[in-house]
Design a protein around this motif. Sequence first.
Motif, PDB file in Angstrom:
ATOM      1  N   THR A  54     -15.284 -40.714 -98.720  1.00  0.00           N
ATOM      2  CA  THR A  54     -16.287 -41.762 -98.531  1.00  0.00           C
ATOM      3  C   THR A  54     -15.608 -43.049 -98.051  1.00  0.00           C
ATOM      4  N   VAL A  55     -16.415 -43.962 -97.568  1.00  0.00           N
ATOM      5  CA  VAL A  55     -15.906 -45.275 -97.180  1.00  0.00           C
ATOM      6  C   VAL A  55     -15.279 -45.959 -98.388  1.00  0.00           C
ATOM      7  N   SER A  56     -15.890 -45.804 -99.551  1.00  0.00           N
ATOM      8  CA  SER A  56     -15.361 -46.392-100.783  1.00  0.00           C
ATOM      9  C   SER A  56     -13.961 -45.866-101.099  1.00  0.00           C
ATOM     10  N   ASP A  57     -13.703 -44.583-100.835  1.00  0.00           N
ATOM     11  CA  ASP A  57     -12.376 -44.018-101.073  1.00  0.00           C
ATOM     12  C   ASP A  57     -11.325 -44.755-100.242  1.00  0.00           C
ATOM     13  N   TYR A  58     -11.637 -45.035 -98.984  1.00  0.00           N
ATOM     14  CA  TYR A  58     -10.697 -45.738 -98.118  1.00  0.00           C
ATOM     15  C   TYR A  58     -10.539 -47.198 -98.531  1.00  0.00           C
ATOM     16  N   GLN A  59     -11.603 -47.806 -99.057  1.00  0.00           N
ATOM     17  CA  GLN A  59     -11.539 -49.198 -99.486  1.00  0.00           C
ATOM     18  C   GLN A  59     -10.856 -49.357-100.841  1.00  0.00           C
ATOM     19  N   ASN A  60     -11.175 -48.467-101.795  1.00  0.00           N
ATOM     20  CA  ASN A  60     -10.736 -48.629-103.180  1.00  0.00           C
ATOM     21  C   ASN A  60      -9.630 -47.667-103.614  1.00  0.00           C
ATOM     22  N   GLY A  61      -9.386 -46.647-102.839  1.00  0.00           N
ATOM     23  CA  GLY A  61      -8.351 -45.686-103.188  1.00  0.00           C
ATOM     24  C   GLY A  61      -8.907 -44.498-103.947  1.00  0.00           C
ATOM     25  N   VAL A  62      -8.022 -43.572-104.255  1.00  0.00           N
ATOM     26  CA  VAL A  62      -8.383 -42.333-104.933  1.00  0.00           C
ATOM     27  C   VAL A  62      -7.381 -42.098-106.057  1.00  0.00           C
ATOM     28  N   SER A  99       5.048 -46.061-100.166  1.00  0.00           N
ATOM     29  CA  SER A  99       4.747 -47.065-101.194  1.00  0.00           C
ATOM     30  C   SER A  99       3.246 -47.203-101.440  1.00  0.00           C
ATOM     31  N   SER A 100       2.418 -46.486-100.671  1.00  0.00           N
ATOM     32  CA  SER A 100       0.966 -46.486-100.872  1.00  0.00           C
ATOM     33  C   SER A 100       0.536 -45.483-101.935  1.00  0.00           C
ATOM     34  N   ILE A 101       1.506 -44.750-102.513  1.00  0.00           N
ATOM     35  CA  ILE A 101       1.202 -43.744-103.528  1.00  0.00           C
ATOM     36  C   ILE A 101       1.841 -44.162-104.846  1.00  0.00           C
ATOM     37  N   GLY A 102       1.011 -44.271-105.892  1.00  0.00           N
ATOM     38  CA  GLY A 102       1.496 -44.600-107.225  1.00  0.00           C
ATOM     39  C   GLY A 102       1.495 -43.375-108.119  1.00  0.00           C
ATOM     40  N   LEU A 103       2.438 -43.310-109.052  1.00  0.00           N
ATOM     41  CA  LEU A 103       2.527 -42.230-110.031  1.00  0.00           C
ATOM     42  C   LEU A 103       2.684 -42.826-111.418  1.00  0.00           C
ATOM     43  N   GLN A 104       2.106 -42.135-112.407  1.00  0.00           N
ATOM     44  CA  GLN A 104       2.264 -42.554-113.793  1.00  0.00           C
ATOM     45  C   GLN A 104       2.067 -41.351-114.703  1.00  0.00           C
ATOM     46  N   SER A 105       2.969 -41.174-115.657  1.00  0.00           N
ATOM     47  CA  SER A 105       2.786 -40.159-116.685  1.00  0.00           C
ATOM     48  C   SER A 105       1.725 -40.681-117.651  1.00  0.00           C
ATOM     49  N   THR A 106       0.728 -39.863-117.951  1.00  0.00           N
ATOM     50  CA  THR A 106      -0.355 -40.336-118.815  1.00  0.00           C
ATOM     51  C   THR A 106      -0.277 -39.803-120.240  1.00  0.00           C
ATOM     52  N   ASN A 107       0.617 -38.820-120.500  1.00  0.00           N
ATOM     53  CA  ASN A 107       0.636 -38.263-121.850  1.00  0.00           C
ATOM     54  C   ASN A 107       2.024 -38.061-122.445  1.00  0.00           C
ATOM     55  N   ILE A 138       0.337 -36.171-114.708  1.00  0.00           N
ATOM     56  CA  ILE A 138       0.733 -37.293-113.859  1.00  0.00           C
ATOM     57  C   ILE A 138      -0.503 -37.808-113.140  1.00  0.00           C
ATOM     58  N   ARG A 139      -0.672 -39.110-113.187  1.00  0.00           N
ATOM     59  CA  ARG A 139      -1.758 -39.762-112.441  1.00  0.00           C
ATOM     60  C   ARG A 139      -1.222 -40.117-111.057  1.00  0.00           C
ATOM     61  N   TYR A 140      -1.867 -39.564-110.038  1.00  0.00           N
ATOM     62  CA  TYR A 140      -1.544 -39.852-108.645  1.00  0.00           C
ATOM     63  C   TYR A 140      -2.595 -40.833-108.135  1.00  0.00           C
ATOM     64  N   ARG A 141      -2.137 -41.936-107.541  1.00  0.00           N
ATOM     65  CA  ARG A 141      -3.087 -42.927-107.031  1.00  0.00           C
ATOM     66  C   ARG A 141      -2.716 -43.281-105.600  1.00  0.00           C
ATOM     67  N   ALA A 142      -3.632 -43.015-104.699  1.00  0.00           N
ATOM     68  CA  ALA A 142      -3.482 -43.441-103.311  1.00  0.00           C
ATOM     69  C   ALA A 142      -4.240 -44.759-103.183  1.00  0.00           C
ATOM     70  N   GLY A 144      -6.262 -47.778-101.762  1.00  0.00           N
ATOM     71  CA  GLY A 144      -7.262 -47.894-100.704  1.00  0.00           C
ATOM     72  C   GLY A 144      -6.901 -49.044 -99.789  1.00  0.00           C
ATOM     73  N   ASN A 145      -6.474 -48.743 -98.591  1.00  0.00           N
ATOM     74  CA  ASN A 145      -6.151 -49.793 -97.629  1.00  0.00           C
ATOM     75  C   ASN A 145      -6.060 -49.187 -96.227  1.00  0.00           C
ATOM     76  N   SER A 146      -5.761 -50.015 -95.273  1.00  0.00           N
ATOM     77  CA  SER A 146      -5.733 -49.559 -93.879  1.00  0.00           C
ATOM     78  C   SER A 146      -4.602 -48.577 -93.588  1.00  0.00           C
ATOM     79  N   ASN A 147      -3.631 -48.436 -94.498  1.00  0.00           N
ATOM     80  CA  ASN A 147      -2.545 -47.473 -94.274  1.00  0.00           C
ATOM     81  C   ASN A 147      -3.065 -46.045 -94.121  1.00  0.00           C
ATOM     82  N   PHE A 148      -4.230 -45.746 -94.686  1.00  0.00           N
ATOM     83  CA  PHE A 148      -4.786 -44.400 -94.642  1.00  0.00           C
ATOM     84  C   PHE A 148      -5.746 -44.183 -93.473  1.00  0.00           C
ATOM     85  N   LEU A 149      -5.958 -45.202 -92.666  1.00  0.00           N
ATOM     86  CA  LEU A 149      -6.818 -45.062 -91.493  1.00  0.00           C
ATOM     87  C   LEU A 149      -5.983 -44.499 -90.340  1.00  0.00           C
TER      88      LEU A 149
END
Length: 166
Positions: A54-62, A99-107, A138-142, A144-149
């Motif tokens: 969705t447009v929101s995914d590109y704006q806010n990330g996933v 650097s547009s991808i974040g990682l975090q151990s959640t448990n 692991i939480r993967y976070r992309a 949301g910004n123009s890097n993914f366009l």
Amino acid sequence: MKRYARQLLVLVGGLAVGTSVVAQPFADEKPLAETENYFIGITILGNPSLAFSTVSDYQNGVIVDHTTLRLNVLLGVAWSLEVRASGNLQYRTNQIPISSIGLQSTNLGVRPEIFLSTTNQLLASGIANLLLNQNMTIRYRALGNSNFLKPSGNYTTSLIFTYSGL
């Protein structure tokens, strides 16, 4: 006490329209001698997937929480798990900054989110006060910004997990 580290190479990739992150194990770069005790080990469990639809995914990330690894640590062993990328996500001549991808151990060994780079960063650490044989989410976070366009395609890089025990 002996301190040792092992590395496990993991493939991470994605699509600009349907981004996916894939974990696939490769051989250890520095195998230990067969007679050496193994204090710690990791196993790749599956392949996480991030989808931009969705447009929101590109704006806010996933964000996707995925049980990617299984961690095995003997009682009383201090352990750490670091991660680095081999380079930017790439498809043909197009690139997305890693650097547009974040990682975090959640448990396990929960620490603040890190953003991938080509240098080792601490993803998680702890001391096994019981025999530890647990899945790590692991939480993967992309972001949301123009890097993914970018043009649609399978954007890939390699992640190298380095685990150590003391």
